[in-house]
Motif scaffolding. Structure first.
Motif, PDB file in Angstrom:
ATOM      1  N   ASP A 113      40.694  51.386  92.154  1.00  0.00           N
ATOM      2  CA  ASP A 113      42.012  51.444  91.515  1.00  0.00           C
ATOM      3  C   ASP A 113      43.108  51.749  92.530  1.00  0.00           C
ATOM      4  OD1 ASP A 113      40.925  50.900  89.060  1.00  0.00           O
ATOM      5  OD2 ASP A 113      40.763  52.998  88.457  1.00  0.00           O
ATOM      6  N   MET A 114      42.801  52.627  93.464  1.00  0.00           N
ATOM      7  CA  MET A 114      43.787  52.988  94.479  1.00  0.00           C
ATOM      8  C   MET A 114      44.097  51.793  95.378  1.00  0.00           C
ATOM      9  SD  MET A 114      43.691  56.157  97.216  1.00  0.00           S
ATOM     10  CE  MET A 114      43.838  57.405  95.937  1.00  0.00           C
TER      11      MET A 114
ATOM     12  N   LEU B  12      53.080  41.054  85.793  1.00  0.00           N
ATOM     13  CA  LEU B  12      52.559  40.652  87.102  1.00  0.00           C
ATOM     14  C   LEU B  12      51.268  41.384  87.440  1.00  0.00           C
ATOM     15  CD1 LEU B  12      55.930  40.596  89.091  1.00  0.00           C
ATOM     16  CD2 LEU B  12      54.767  38.687  87.969  1.00  0.00           C
ATOM     17  N   THR B  13      51.047  42.523  86.805  1.00  0.00           N
ATOM     18  CA  THR B  13      49.798  43.272  86.975  1.00  0.00           C
ATOM     19  C   THR B  13      49.381  43.809  85.608  1.00  0.00           C
ATOM     20  OG1 THR B  13      50.724  45.505  87.256  1.00  0.00           O
ATOM     21  CG2 THR B  13      50.674  44.071  89.212  1.00  0.00           C
ATOM     22  N   PRO B  14      48.130  44.209  85.454  1.00  0.00           N
ATOM     23  CA  PRO B  14      47.755  44.976  84.260  1.00  0.00           C
ATOM     24  C   PRO B  14      48.201  46.423  84.445  1.00  0.00           C
ATOM     25  CG  PRO B  14      45.875  44.747  85.709  1.00  0.00           C
ATOM     26  CD  PRO B  14      46.992  43.946  86.342  1.00  0.00           C
ATOM     27  N   PHE B  15      48.003  47.253  83.436  1.00  0.00           N
ATOM     28  CA  PHE B  15      48.223  48.681  83.626  1.00  0.00           C
ATOM     29  C   PHE B  15      47.179  49.196  84.622  1.00  0.00           C
ATOM     30  CE2 PHE B  15      50.817  48.841  79.736  1.00  0.00           C
ATOM     31  CZ  PHE B  15      51.829  49.686  80.189  1.00  0.00           C
ATOM     32  N   MET B  16      47.656  49.852  85.681  1.00  0.00           N
ATOM     33  CA  MET B  16      46.772  50.327  86.747  1.00  0.00           C
ATOM     34  C   MET B  16      46.600  51.834  86.635  1.00  0.00           C
ATOM     35  SD  MET B  16      48.315  47.960  89.839  1.00  0.00           S
ATOM     36  CE  MET B  16      50.019  48.233  89.305  1.00  0.00           C
ATOM     37  N   ASN B  17      45.358  52.280  86.715  1.00  0.00           N
ATOM     38  CA  ASN B  17      45.022  53.691  86.561  1.00  0.00           C
ATOM     39  C   ASN B  17      45.351  54.469  87.834  1.00  0.00           C
ATOM     40  OD1 ASN B  17      43.921  56.084  85.622  1.00  0.00           O
ATOM     41  ND2 ASN B  17      41.857  55.542  86.280  1.00  0.00           N
ATOM     42  N   CYS B  18      45.948  55.641  87.686  1.00  0.00           N
ATOM     43  CA  CYS B  18      46.316  56.464  88.839  1.00  0.00           C
ATOM     44  C   CYS B  18      45.592  57.808  88.851  1.00  0.00           C
ATOM     45  CB  CYS B  18      47.830  56.689  88.871  1.00  0.00           C
ATOM     46  SG  CYS B  18      48.772  55.178  89.094  1.00  0.00           S
ATOM     47  N   PHE B  19      44.457  57.878  88.185  1.00  0.00           N
ATOM     48  CA  PHE B  19      43.603  59.060  88.296  1.00  0.00           C
ATOM     49  C   PHE B  19      42.692  58.890  89.511  1.00  0.00           C
ATOM     50  CE2 PHE B  19      44.305  59.955  83.671  1.00  0.00           C
ATOM     51  CZ  PHE B  19      44.790  61.240  83.853  1.00  0.00           C
ATOM     52  N   TYR B  20      42.622  59.902  90.340  1.00  0.00           N
ATOM     53  CA  TYR B  20      41.801  59.818  91.546  1.00  0.00           C
ATOM     54  C   TYR B  20      40.328  60.008  91.193  1.00  0.00           C
ATOM     55  CZ  TYR B  20      39.773  60.882  96.077  1.00  0.00           C
ATOM     56  OH  TYR B  20      38.987  60.877  97.199  1.00  0.00           O
TER      57      TYR B  20
ATOM     58  N   ASN C 185      50.086  55.850 102.067  1.00  0.00           N
ATOM     59  CA  ASN C 185      50.567  57.228 101.947  1.00  0.00           C
ATOM     60  C   ASN C 185      51.348  57.426 100.655  1.00  0.00           C
ATOM     61  OD1 ASN C 185      49.434  57.956 104.406  1.00  0.00           O
ATOM     62  ND2 ASN C 185      51.297  57.478 105.567  1.00  0.00           N
ATOM     63  N   PHE C 186      52.158  56.421 100.309  1.00  0.00           N
ATOM     64  CA  PHE C 186      52.946  56.505  99.076  1.00  0.00           C
ATOM     65  C   PHE C 186      52.035  56.539  97.853  1.00  0.00           C
ATOM     66  CE2 PHE C 186      54.768  53.843  95.619  1.00  0.00           C
ATOM     67  CZ  PHE C 186      55.668  54.769  95.125  1.00  0.00           C
ATOM     68  N   VAL C 187      51.024  55.690  97.834  1.00  0.00           N
ATOM     69  CA  VAL C 187      50.106  55.653  96.695  1.00  0.00           C
ATOM     70  C   VAL C 187      49.356  56.974  96.571  1.00  0.00           C
ATOM     71  CG1 VAL C 187      47.991  54.574  95.818  1.00  0.00           C
ATOM     72  CG2 VAL C 187      49.880  53.149  96.636  1.00  0.00           C
ATOM     73  N   VAL C 188      48.960  57.542  97.690  1.00  0.00           N
ATOM     74  CA  VAL C 188      48.286  58.847  97.653  1.00  0.00           C
ATOM     75  C   VAL C 188      49.207  59.899  97.038  1.00  0.00           C
ATOM     76  CG1 VAL C 188      47.387  60.721  99.080  1.00  0.00           C
ATOM     77  CG2 VAL C 188      46.722  58.360  99.562  1.00  0.00           C
ATOM     78  N   GLU C 189      50.488  59.862  97.403  1.00  0.00           N
ATOM     79  CA  GLU C 189      51.445  60.812  96.828  1.00  0.00           C
ATOM     80  C   GLU C 189      51.609  60.589  95.326  1.00  0.00           C
ATOM     81  OE1 GLU C 189      55.111  60.716  98.906  1.00  0.00           O
ATOM     82  OE2 GLU C 189      54.279  61.433 100.792  1.00  0.00           O
ATOM     83  N   LEU C 190      51.639  59.315  94.904  1.00  0.00           N
ATOM     84  CA  LEU C 190      51.721  59.038  93.471  1.00  0.00           C
ATOM     85  C   LEU C 190      50.520  59.624  92.738  1.00  0.00           C
ATOM     86  CD1 LEU C 190      52.991  55.363  92.900  1.00  0.00           C
ATOM     87  CD2 LEU C 190      54.176  57.492  92.408  1.00  0.00           C
ATOM     88  N   TYR C 191      49.360  59.447  93.332  1.00  0.00           N
ATOM     89  CA  TYR C 191      48.133  59.939  92.709  1.00  0.00           C
ATOM     90  C   TYR C 191      48.136  61.459  92.565  1.00  0.00           C
ATOM     91  CZ  TYR C 191      44.991  55.918  92.169  1.00  0.00           C
ATOM     92  OH  TYR C 191      44.373  54.783  91.731  1.00  0.00           O
ATOM     93  N   PHE C 192      48.494  62.145  93.647  1.00  0.00           N
ATOM     94  CA  PHE C 192      48.265  63.585  93.683  1.00  0.00           C
ATOM     95  C   PHE C 192      49.482  64.437  93.327  1.00  0.00           C
ATOM     96  CE2 PHE C 192      44.840  61.960  96.378  1.00  0.00           C
ATOM     97  CZ  PHE C 192      43.756  62.604  95.808  1.00  0.00           C
TER      98      PHE C 192
END
Length: 373
Positions: A149-150, A134-142, A9-16
């Motif tokens: 990516d999500m 610890l991670t690469p740059f992660m894309n947050c475009f839906y 749910n948090f990731v969805v909120e970050l995305y949108f």
């Protein structure tokens, strides 16, 4: 299960509503406020700006999770351009620029946000600030038809929350009661064990609980097969273990040759017949060791020099000989020398970075009078 639902749910909120819509924010202050509010609610700890004052300088962070007097997490946010890493390193360096930082590591998560991308790393203070992604740059475009990516961001955020909770507890609960300071020049697998470092290399004499002393060596690569085969034939110290540890290192545990001396020290004190006798004994031993195949193939040691030849007088007045330092040892004519080598040493003319290892290179220093000590 509820925790993973919360993460999704948090990731969805970050995305949108935040990262995926970074272009709708009028300025970075609005972007920062929205991100900190969402992230703080998810992590369960307030995320806010922090002011660092160092002499006449003042630096404002974009996002921090404060645990007592320390940072458990630091964030740098940009709507468009980069520079987050440099800013984070600067802020962390100023934060740890206090007396207690001279003896403590002060680990801290580091979150970088640039537009619709996010990367998680960590910061720690050794003699200077160190950073590890610890991670690469992660894309947050839906993307409707590809949610890879999500899913990646969900896993990363789940790990971040667990790690930050543990780090926050360490600073609040355990850290104030810690009375001993961890020596920074001792690798973490040896912390709490009786050990003595040999020179400036990552080689240690470790005393076990039963009183036996062994050598522990830390390196990036090691010729385990060659070492084991030579040890079985009596031409190398016993090899007890060679295993990977965190950080891309190998931990090599081997026999400690307590009463042995490097041939370099003995050769320097010899002349005439005695020196010739020792050189002949080393040459014979080396040729016998090099004759031991691995999977039907010849091998090369790669770093066969006087400091890597150990000598002990036997009961009959002769010499016992063992070879050490198998970092480069591999199959002859297949493996290559590492990219960085000490060019001031008297190597064989065909030895060089990236060139093939050959047995002739191993025997050359004994045969060439200019480099045989």
């Amino acid at each position: 299960m509820m925790m993973y639902d919360d993460v999704c749910n948090f990731v969805v909120e970050l995305y949108f509503s935040v990262l995926g819509r970074a272009q709708v924010f009028h300025n970075e202050a609005e972007f920062q406020f929205a991100f900190n509010r969402k992230m703080g609610g998810f992590l369960g700890h307030p995320v806010a700006v922090d002011m660092i004052t160092c002499q006449t300088r003042k630096v404002m962070t974009d996002a921090t999770v404060i645990a007592g007097d320390n940072w458990a997490a630091l964030g740098e946010l940009k709507l468009e351009k980069g520079g987050t890493l440099a800013l984070g390193l600067q802020s962390f360096a100023l934060h740890v620029g206090s007396p207690h930082a001279e003896t403590e590591l002060l680990p801290c998560f580091f979150i970088e946000v640039i537009g619709a991308t996010i990367r998680i790393g960590c910061l720690v203070f050794f003699e200077k600030v160190a950073w590890q992604p610890l991670t690469p740059f992660m894309n947050c475009f839906y993307t409707e038809h590809d949610r890879t990516d999500m899913a990646t961001l969900c896993r990363a955020m789940c790990a971040l929350k667990k790690g930050l909770t543990a780090l926050h507890s360490y600073y609040i609960e355990a850290h104030p009661s810690v009375n001993t300071i961890t020596p920074k020049d001792i690798p973490y697998p040896l912390q709490g064990r009786r050990s003595v470092r040999i020179g400036n290399k990552l080689i240690f004499i470790v005393t076990r609980d039963d009183g036996e002393r062994r050598i522990f060596k830390y390196c990036r690569q090691y010729g385990e097969e060659v070492h084991r085969s030579w040890a079985e034939a009596g031409w190398a110290p016993l090899l007890y273990d060679c295993k990977p540890i965190a950080g891309g290192w190998l931990e090599v545990e081997m026999q400690y040759l307590a009463d042995w001396n490097p041939s370099l020290s003995l050769l320097k004190g010899m002349d005439g017949a005695a020196k010739h006798e020792l050189q002949a004994a080393i040459t014979t031993a080396l040729k016998r060791a090099l004759s031991i195949p691995i999977d039907g193939c010849q091998v090369a040691h790669g770093d066969m020099r006087p400091p890597n030849v150990m000598i002990k007088r036997d009961d009959g007045g002769g010499f016992d000989i063992k070879f050490i330092d198998f970092d480069w040892a591999r199959k002859d004519g297949v493996a290559r020398y590492p990219p960085f080598m000490n060019t001031e040493l008297p190597w064989h003319p065909q030895v060089g970075a990236g060139k093939l290892l050959q047995q002739d290179h191993d025997t050359w220093w004994l045969e060439d009078k200019s480099c045989a000590i």
